[in-house]
Write an enzyme that holds these catalytic residues in place. Structure first.
Site, mmCIF file in Angstrom:
data_model
loop_
_atom_site.group_PDB
_atom_site.id
_atom_site.type_symbol
_atom_site.label_atom_id
_atom_site.label_comp_id
_atom_site.label_asym_id
_atom_site.label_seq_id
_atom_site.Cartn_x
_atom_site.Cartn_y
_atom_site.Cartn_z
ATOM 1 N N HIS A 67 1.400 5.472 -2.059
ATOM 2 C CA HIS A 67 0.930 6.685 -3.138
ATOM 3 C C HIS A 67 2.118 7.181 -3.713
ATOM 4 C CE1 HIS A 67 -3.483 6.410 -1.757
ATOM 5 N NE2 HIS A 67 -2.901 6.166 -0.370
ATOM 6 N N HIS A 122 0.957 -1.241 0.164
ATOM 7 C CA HIS A 122 0.010 0.133 -0.029
ATOM 8 C C HIS A 122 0.963 1.118 0.041
ATOM 9 C CE1 HIS A 122 -4.057 1.973 0.914
ATOM 10 N NE2 HIS A 122 -2.903 3.141 1.086
ATOM 11 N N ASP A 161 2.288 3.284 2.650
ATOM 12 C CA ASP A 161 1.392 4.214 2.548
ATOM 13 C C ASP A 161 1.981 5.796 1.988
ATOM 14 O OD1 ASP A 161 -1.174 5.367 2.402
ATOM 15 O OD2 ASP A 161 -1.381 5.881 4.386
ATOM 16 N N GLN A 208 -9.572 9.512 -5.488
ATOM 17 C CA GLN A 208 -8.970 10.096 -4.070
ATOM 18 C C GLN A 208 -10.167 10.869 -3.673
ATOM 19 O OE1 GLN A 208 -5.700 10.569 -2.224
ATOM 20 N NE2 GLN A 208 -7.755 10.884 -0.819
ATOM 21 N N GLU A 239 -10.810 4.861 6.891
ATOM 22 C CA GLU A 239 -9.862 5.399 7.602
ATOM 23 C C GLU A 239 -10.153 6.672 8.628
ATOM 24 O OE1 GLU A 239 -5.177 6.891 6.457
ATOM 25 O OE2 GLU A 239 -6.793 6.904 4.856
ATOM 26 N N HIS A 264 -9.466 1.774 -0.083
ATOM 27 C CA HIS A 264 -9.255 2.674 1.372
ATOM 28 C C HIS A 264 -10.737 2.432 2.078
ATOM 29 C CE1 HIS A 264 -5.961 4.244 -0.790
ATOM 30 N NE2 HIS A 264 -5.548 4.975 0.231
#
Length: 317
Positions: free
Chosen positions: A62, A60, A312, A155, A216, A213
């Site tokens: 970005h 995971h 992440d 996103q 969170e 996701h």
């Protein structure tokens, strides 16, 4: 043999040998692991007792945002919501070349530390798909030494952001590997559940994996992992679906979790926790006691759920 690594220490769980061993490799495969291997090879490496392990996997990340810290400004609150807002401010200023350069620099750092496989989420809410095209180019360039898998990540919410679902489909058509989502960022809980349904149905139709996701949040009523597991079961996606973060689970009551974990196990939904980031982001609204933002890793492992840790973020909003 083509290669022998001498005097290697193995993880205790992987070796019956307490002393260092030699590892013999031929045609890309390990064919011998034993102390004082009586063979030679054109290339030999002396590990000098250092640990030798399989390559690390970051499930995971970005990569489109990595190394963008301070652009266009620093995250003053340290919260996830401001981080997302900052990424939104930066998107109009992005260039494909800058995205590629930052991602390639990070790939060099990652490989130097033993990472040979990364799953990276890439934002698809920009209709230009600049980040998608940039990371597909990065994937091509690093293929000889790094397995880079990409997730089409809306996103700003696949329902909340106009055109996001069409953008996601375009990204998949360009070569992105996995269907992503962010149900807790949709405007309502109902929209979040609906986003899980339409994304899972699309993945089932296309024969793709799913990595969302999910929850969170510090809110114990953010329960989209339940919907994700139910849709996985309904659509026959067992073994192809992952819920990432799952931090709301740290605030859920034990009775509800006692129902949730068997549902996840039955659906074959895996979990990816991101400890380094979530213990920083979560609990920001708490006075005391402050929650730490880690999902229930020991309980999920005891329930037979596959659990992994991701990095992440590295120096991003």
């Amino acid at each position: 043999m083509d290669l022998i690594i001498r005097r290697a220490s193995l993880p205790r769980s992987a070796s019956q040998h307490k002393e260092p061993v030699d590892i013999g490799i031929e045609a890309g495969r390990i064919i011998a692991v034993e102390p004082h291997l009586a063979a030679s090879a054109p290339e030999e490496i002396d590990a000098a007792g250092s640990l030798v392990t399989p390559p690390f996997v970051d499930p995971h990340f970005h990569m489109d945002a990595t190394l963008s810290y301070g652009l266009p400004r620093v995250n003053a609150s340290g919260t996830l919501l401001e981080g997302i807002a900052l990424w939104g401010e930066l998107k109009p200023q992005l260039t494909q070349q800058a995205l590629i350069e930052r991602a390639l620099q990070y790939c060099d750092w990652a490989v130097a530390r033993g990472l040979l496989a990364i799953r990276s989420h890439v934002d698809v809410c920009d209709p230009r798909l600049l980040a998608v095209e940039a990371l597909l180019e990065v994937k091509r360039r690093v293929a000889p030494y790094l397995d880079l898998q990409l997730v089409a990540f809306p996103q700003d919410g696949v329902l909340r952001s106009a055109g996001a679902f069409d953008n996601l489909k375009r990204a998949i058509a360009l070569g992105v590997d996995v269907v992503g989502g962010i149900p807790h960022f949709e405007r309502t809980m109902a929209d979040g559940a609906e986003s899980v349904r339409i994304l899972c149905e699309y993945a089932a139709q296309q024969g793709l994996r799913v990595d969302m996701h999910c929850d969170e949040s510090d809110d114990p009523l953010s329960r989209h992992i339940e919907t994700l597991a139910a849709q996985t079961h309904r659509l026959g996606l067992q073994g192809r679906v992952t819920g990432s973060h799952l931090t709301s689970m740290h605030s859920m009551d034990n009775y509800y979790v006692s129902k949730l974990l068997p549902l996840m196990r039955e659906a074959g939904v895996a979990a990816i926790a991101n400890p380094l980031i979530n213990i920083t982001l979560q609990g920001r609204s708490d006075t005391y006691p402050k929650r730490r933002g880690m999902t229930r890793v020991p309980e999920m492992m005891a329930a037979g759920i596959n659990v992994a840790f991701g990095h992440d973020c590295v120096m991003d909003p």
